[in-house]
Enzyme design. Structure first.
Site, mmCIF file in Angstrom:
data_model
loop_
_atom_site.group_PDB
_atom_site.id
_atom_site.type_symbol
_atom_site.label_atom_id
_atom_site.label_comp_id
_atom_site.label_asym_id
_atom_site.label_seq_id
_atom_site.Cartn_x
_atom_site.Cartn_y
_atom_site.Cartn_z
ATOM 1 N N GLN A 92 25.810 48.724 14.863
ATOM 2 C CA GLN A 92 25.071 49.663 14.021
ATOM 3 C C GLN A 92 25.256 51.103 14.510
ATOM 4 O O GLN A 92 25.531 51.331 15.695
ATOM 5 C CB GLN A 92 23.579 49.300 14.023
ATOM 6 C CG GLN A 92 23.288 47.917 13.430
ATOM 7 C CD GLN A 92 21.822 47.555 13.547
ATOM 8 O OE1 GLN A 92 21.209 47.711 14.601
ATOM 9 N NE2 GLN A 92 21.246 47.065 12.456
ATOM 10 N N PHE A 93 25.108 52.055 13.587
ATOM 11 C CA PHE A 93 25.102 53.469 13.975
ATOM 12 C C PHE A 93 23.695 53.847 14.426
ATOM 13 O O PHE A 93 22.722 53.728 13.662
ATOM 14 C CB PHE A 93 25.529 54.345 12.794
ATOM 15 C CG PHE A 93 27.003 54.281 12.509
ATOM 16 C CD1 PHE A 93 27.891 55.008 13.284
ATOM 17 C CD2 PHE A 93 27.486 53.496 11.475
ATOM 18 C CE1 PHE A 93 29.254 54.952 13.034
ATOM 19 C CE2 PHE A 93 28.849 53.426 11.223
ATOM 20 C CZ PHE A 93 29.740 54.156 11.999
ATOM 21 N N ILE A 94 23.575 54.307 15.657
ATOM 22 C CA ILE A 94 22.277 54.651 16.228
ATOM 23 C C ILE A 94 22.120 56.176 16.207
ATOM 24 O O ILE A 94 22.990 56.904 16.702
ATOM 25 C CB ILE A 94 22.157 54.129 17.673
ATOM 26 C CG1 ILE A 94 22.550 52.641 17.739
ATOM 27 C CG2 ILE A 94 20.748 54.352 18.203
ATOM 28 C CD1 ILE A 94 21.714 51.727 16.872
ATOM 29 N N HIS A 110 32.327 49.575 26.286
ATOM 30 C CA HIS A 110 33.457 49.664 25.357
ATOM 31 C C HIS A 110 34.639 48.911 25.957
ATOM 32 O O HIS A 110 35.019 49.163 27.104
ATOM 33 C CB HIS A 110 33.850 51.124 25.121
ATOM 34 C CG HIS A 110 34.945 51.284 24.110
ATOM 35 N ND1 HIS A 110 34.713 51.208 22.762
ATOM 36 C CD2 HIS A 110 36.283 51.480 24.255
ATOM 37 C CE1 HIS A 110 35.857 51.358 22.118
ATOM 38 N NE2 HIS A 110 36.818 51.523 22.995
ATOM 39 N N ASP A 146 32.930 57.277 20.984
ATOM 40 C CA ASP A 146 33.445 56.761 22.264
ATOM 41 C C ASP A 146 34.009 57.887 23.130
ATOM 42 O O ASP A 146 35.028 57.713 23.810
ATOM 43 C CB ASP A 146 34.530 55.704 22.028
ATOM 44 C CG ASP A 146 34.048 54.551 21.173
ATOM 45 O OD1 ASP A 146 32.837 54.262 21.213
ATOM 46 O OD2 ASP A 146 34.879 53.952 20.452
ATOM 47 N N ILE A 578 62.974 14.809 49.383
ATOM 48 C CA ILE A 578 62.043 14.532 50.477
ATOM 49 C C ILE A 578 62.537 13.368 51.336
ATOM 50 O O ILE A 578 63.341 12.556 50.901
ATOM 51 C CB ILE A 578 60.623 14.250 49.944
ATOM 52 C CG1 ILE A 578 60.631 13.085 48.950
ATOM 53 C CG2 ILE A 578 60.032 15.496 49.298
ATOM 54 C CD1 ILE A 578 59.251 12.609 48.551
ATOM 55 N N PRO A 579 62.011 13.267 52.562
ATOM 56 C CA PRO A 579 62.456 12.234 53.513
ATOM 57 C C PRO A 579 61.622 10.966 53.403
ATOM 58 O O PRO A 579 60.698 10.870 52.597
ATOM 59 C CB PRO A 579 62.251 12.915 54.859
ATOM 60 C CG PRO A 579 61.019 13.752 54.637
ATOM 61 C CD PRO A 579 61.089 14.228 53.209
ATOM 62 N N GLN A 642 72.876 15.541 45.727
ATOM 63 C CA GLN A 642 74.023 16.444 45.648
ATOM 64 C C GLN A 642 74.102 17.098 44.273
ATOM 65 O O GLN A 642 74.306 18.310 44.152
ATOM 66 C CB GLN A 642 75.310 15.680 45.947
ATOM 67 C CG GLN A 642 76.584 16.503 45.885
ATOM 68 C CD GLN A 642 76.672 17.514 47.014
ATOM 69 O OE1 GLN A 642 76.023 17.373 48.043
ATOM 70 N NE2 GLN A 642 77.458 18.554 46.802
ATOM 71 N N LEU A 680 64.105 21.080 58.557
ATOM 72 C CA LEU A 680 65.165 20.222 59.073
ATOM 73 C C LEU A 680 64.777 19.596 60.409
ATOM 74 O O LEU A 680 63.604 19.495 60.745
ATOM 75 C CB LEU A 680 66.454 21.046 59.181
ATOM 76 C CG LEU A 680 66.872 21.765 57.882
ATOM 77 C CD1 LEU A 680 68.105 22.619 58.112
ATOM 78 C CD2 LEU A 680 67.102 20.770 56.763
ATOM 79 N N CYS A 713 58.506 14.620 62.108
ATOM 80 C CA CYS A 713 59.434 15.752 62.261
ATOM 81 C C CYS A 713 59.070 16.657 63.430
ATOM 82 O O CYS A 713 59.944 17.266 64.042
ATOM 83 C CB CYS A 713 59.503 16.557 60.963
ATOM 84 S SG CYS A 713 57.890 17.017 60.318
#
Length: 908
Positions: A92-94, A110, A146, A578-579, A642, A680, A713
């Site tokens: 609304q416009f206040i 805003h 604004d 993965i191992p 591979q 590794l 590992c």
């Protein structure tokens, strides 16, 4: 914040309601709420909250008439005696008489970074104009549009496929509520700034309405995408197709080859669109593509764009008695929401009858309370806005007809460990378990007795190509690529929950397939896998928020202004190899980080331990991961691994395994310069000083060598024991070994299970023979245990000299290699410990913390343990130096391995 204020809230919506609730909670007094009149007999959420609290509520249809304030309305406002007006969201416009009336004036929220995008459609224009930043401003109201002084601002990144709803729900709504409350606190304490808005960069755009939201086709694809998403959901970007207005929703840029589809003529477009299995593909004037997921017709009906040519083919369902009752229950829920509608009939339209987006949430929650098994989404309501259509959709979901074809799995089932374990044994490609393309299989063996567990598909080169293509499609065009980070995290959390629900089954499979002692498999192999997925699930929506996304000051080329910022992006299709020592845990360490970053993957488990990886694939499908995101290929490393490392569509390889294989992967990855991370081999030194706590050093030293049968590992490949305690240390170790129970890994009292596979056992026996031949003293073990299976005695060697093979090379088994060093020779033992090409882990035992820290600085290893060993955690980075590889698993650093950095510079 010390002071409290008397506030008037002027506005509406759930946003206004939440601001009201937070201000009340913080102790401020809301003396009046001024909102809009009831619509279709329903009060605004702000009014509902205030009325519930007994706060005075005023519902004025307008504040002005013929440009002048309505005096009765202004008088009613002044009667509440507010010290500050708060306008969280107001249509609304206040009048200025009201704006300037309170002692502290008025503040307004805003949704843009003022002075850019003034006007009521600020969020829309942020997207339409392709802004890289969005945000909001809380400013002091003045007589301009604004234009008032700024109190505070907040900003956020705009994602490539963000919609208005995305920005609002992710940032503008939750952060805006907090900021409104913070602004009131600052005013109450007299600390609120008033920063004049700069003139430079100011823009004003009008309200976007349906009539001016038509798509202009002579634009690049990025502009078409911005126009569509900037109008999603309101007012909706549209075009004319088959002489009717069709509104486009859910757009995303499509960076791929042109997909197969049926052409669809669109008025004004120079090139027909394509109706594909994923949606409607449209083309910009630059030849690039945009994918549109949903279409809405003039009568309000919304359909998946992929169903355009088959939208009218659905036959109405005949309902069962149970379904008729469900329909009546849903009718009652609609009636409770649409109280202004006398009777809910088949043609009743949910939205045209006065419902809004907040009522969608309410309706679905009420249905969920009555029918928990009926999973409906917000989008379903927009797809079927009329009651009859919604009932048809709900019944189809209730029957499960909307679900994709249920995952078909052929299991090998075994009754073992007081349970039945069901093990998939086929390749998992694009969401399906299938045989290898050439039909080949191989046997996977139980190391506890040498029996065959299952005959497993052995993936071929054709299977690798299929899996990579599926992963590429899922990344570039699938649901996964469009999914927001928080939803990605939700899927990962769900997967972790399923892994935990199946932890006994997973641990049993891990035990019979790898030889791991069940109790260790349950706690470590499976337990840490669950923790890993939960840890990285939490990272999904925090990647850009961490230090990895940043703005960067750069030299300005006057008179221009420039902004440079970095962005982290997923890499694409990742190959993970993965191992066999920790099959599930190694999968989790790499896959969780890979998925959290937004990539798709093709994983090759070790040939001898494929079964938990395939069970994981089943659980990922049950968790809801889209097809193609996760693909699992059991088979030969020399063939599958591979080809993955050479494949031109794979952009990253993550590998854990031997150093020679790692070197080969680096060579193969050079074909298209893939990103590579390698964990590794190791020959980790453990230094034990005479001033240590000896019993603890013995216990931890044995764990450092014999944990997981030495198939570890980071196992301590060589122990350096100070001369004065050497003999006693060895004696105590042998005493403890004699207490260890070697046997069935499923027996809860077993300490030491079988080696992973026969070839590895034979290699270990040869390793021990080499040690004896070179002159090392075999103190204990060194032999195969006389029983079925691949069991080896825990072994101890002493008098090991630096030149010996067993001093230099990893055993990867239960072999303790001990060398003594002279009393007090710290630097000498350090030199010997570092005289290796490996650098994965290391350890030191001493009560002298200064000595320990000095040693930890000098040891050339990625991990150093002090007075402990094997203490890894999901949050701590893990990886080696030298020929033990590069890159990290676990912790925040692991995410770097699966992300790429993009620098973006904007001139403005």
């Amino acid at each position: 914040y010390q002071h409290k204020l008397k506030l008037a809230l002027i506005g509406q919506s759930i946003f206004g309601q939440e601001v009201y609730n937070k201000l009340i909670k913080e102790g401020h007094k809301v003396v009046g709420v001024f909102t809009v009149p009831d619509k279709n007999g329903q009060a605004d959420p702000l009014a509902l909250a205030a009325e519930k609290d007994g706060t005075p509520v005023f519902k004025f249809p307008r504040w002005r008439a013929k440009g002048k304030p309505i005096q009765e309305v202004v008088a009613a406002y002044k009667s509440v005696g507010a010290e500050l007006n708060v306008l969280p969201f107001c249509t609304q416009f206040i009048p200025m008489d009201v704006i300037d009336c309170p002692k502290h004036g008025s503040i307004i929220y805003h949704p843009s970074i003022l002075p850019r995008h003034r006007g009521a459609s600020a969020i829309n224009w942020t997207l339409i104009q392709g802004d890289k930043k969005a945000g909001f401003t809380i400013f002091w109201a003045d007589d301009g549009l604004d234009t008032g002084p700024i109190l505070l601002q907040r900003e956020c990144d705009v994602g490539q496929n963000d919609t208005v709803d995305d920005l609002y729900n992710r940032f503008l709504f939750p952060e805006g509520i907090k900021a409104m409350v913070e602004a009131v606190h600052l005013i109450a304490d007299g600390k609120a700034p008033r920063i004049p808005q700069p003139k430079e960069g100011a823009t004003y755009e009008g309200i976007q309405k349906k009539e001016n939201a038509e798509i202009s086709w002579d634009q690049p694809a990025s502009a078409l995408h911005n126009w569509i998403r900037g109008h999603d959901k309101v007012p909706g970007a549209w075009a004319t197709i088959d002489d009717q207005v069709v509104t486009f929703y859910g757009s995303s840029l499509l960076d791929a080859s042109v997909p197969a589809g049926q052409e669809l003529a669109i008025k004004g477009a120079s090139r027909p669109g394509l109706v594909t299995k994923n949606g409607l593909v449209i083309f910009g004037n630059d030849g690039k593509m945009v994918l549109v997921r949903n279409l809405q017709f003039g009568d309000g009906k919304m359909i998946p764009a992929s169903k355009y040519f088959s939208a009218d083919e659905t036959t109405a369902l005949e309902l069962t008695e149970e379904e008729k009752k469900m329909a009546e229950d849903i009718r009652a829920i609609w009636k409770g929401i649409l109280s202004n509608v006398a009777v809910i009939e088949d043609p009743t339209d949910f939205f045209k009858s006065g419902a809004s987006s907040m009522h969608v949430v309410r309706m679905l929650e009420e249905i969920k309370q009555k029918y928990s098994g009926l999973q409906l989404q917000n989008e379903d309501v927009y797809m079927a806005t009329k009651f009859a259509d919604f009932i048809q959709l709900a019944v189809r979901k209730f029957r499960g007809e909307d679900k994709e074809e249920e995952l078909a799995i052929d299991y090998v089932s075994k009754n073992v460990n007081n349970m039945t374990v069901n093990m998939p044994y086929q390749c998992f490609i694009n969401g399906q378990f299938i045989n290898a393309d050439d039909g080949k299989t191989y046997d996977t063996i139980n190391p506890a007795d040498g029996s065959i567990i299952a005959s497993v598909s052995s993936a071929s080169l054709a299977d690798v190509d299929k899996a990579v293509a599926a992963a590429k499609e899922a990344f570039e065009n699938g649901e996964w690529g469009r999914m927001n980070a928080r939803e990605r995290g939700r899927l990962m959390y769900r997967l972790a929950d399923l892994m935990e629900e199946h932890q006994e089954e997973l641990a049993t499979i891990e035990s019979i397939d790898s030889g791991a002692v069940y109790t260790l498999a349950l706690k470590t192999h499976v337990g840490m896998s669950v923790q890993t997925f939960r840890y990285f699930a939490g990272w999904c929506d925090k990647i850009q928020a961490s230090e990895r996304g940043a703005t960067i000051p750069i030299n300005q080329a006057r008179p221009n202004h420039n902004l440079t910022f970095t962005k982290k992006e997923p890499i694409g299709v990742c190959a993970i190899v993965i191992p066999w020592n920790y099959p599930l845990m190694m999968l989790a360490w790499k896959s969780a980080a890979c998925l959290a970053a937004g990539n798709t993957l093709v994983l090759k488990p070790a040939q001898v331990t494929p079964l938990t990886s395939l069970k994981f694939a089943e659980l990922s499908a049950k968790a809801g991961f889209p097809k193609g995101v996760i693909n699992i290929l059991p088979g030969s490393g020399g063939l599958v691994g591979q080809h993955l490392s050479e494949h031109p569509d794979v952009r990253k390889v993550g590998f854990t395994g031997s150093t020679p294989t790692g070197k080969q992967i680096m060579k193969s990855a050079a074909t298209n310069l893939k990103k590579v991370s390698l964990e590794l081999g190791g020959k980790s030194p453990l230094i034990i000083f005479s001033d240590c706590e000896l019993d603890r050093a013995v216990k931890m030293g044995m764990g450092a060598v014999y944990f997981n049968k030495g198939e570890n590992c980071i196992a301590a490949g060589r122990l350096f024991v100070e001369e004065s305690i050497h003999d006693e240390f060895v004696r105590k170790v042998v005493e403890e070994i004699k207490k260890m129970k070697i046997g069935d890994p499923l027996d809860r009292s077993t300490d030491h299970g079988p080696q992973n596979h026969k070839a590895h056992l034979e290699k270990l026996l040869q390793y021990c023979e080499t040690g004896i031949k070179e002159g090392a003293t075999l103190v204990y073990g060194g032999r195969q245990v006389r029983r079925p299976g691949f069991f080896m005695e825990p072994t101890v060697f002493t008098d090991v000299e630096d030149h010996m093979y067993i001093a230099q090379e990893e055993s990867f088994g239960p072999v303790m290699v001990i060398s003594k060093f002279k009393n007090g020779d710290v630097d000498g033992v350090l030199q010997r410990a570092n005289a290796t090409e490996y650098g994965l882990a290391s350890g030191v035992f001493t009560k002298d913390i200064s000595k320990a820290l000095y040693i930890s600085e000098k040891l050339e290893a990625g991990t150093v343990f002090i007075n402990t060993y094997n203490k890894t955690d999901v949050a701590a980075p893990f990886g080696g130096f030298k020929q033990s590889g590069f890159g990290k698993d676990l912790g925040e650093e692991a995410l770097h391995e699966y992300l790429r950095t993009k620098a973006i510079t904007v001139e403005y």
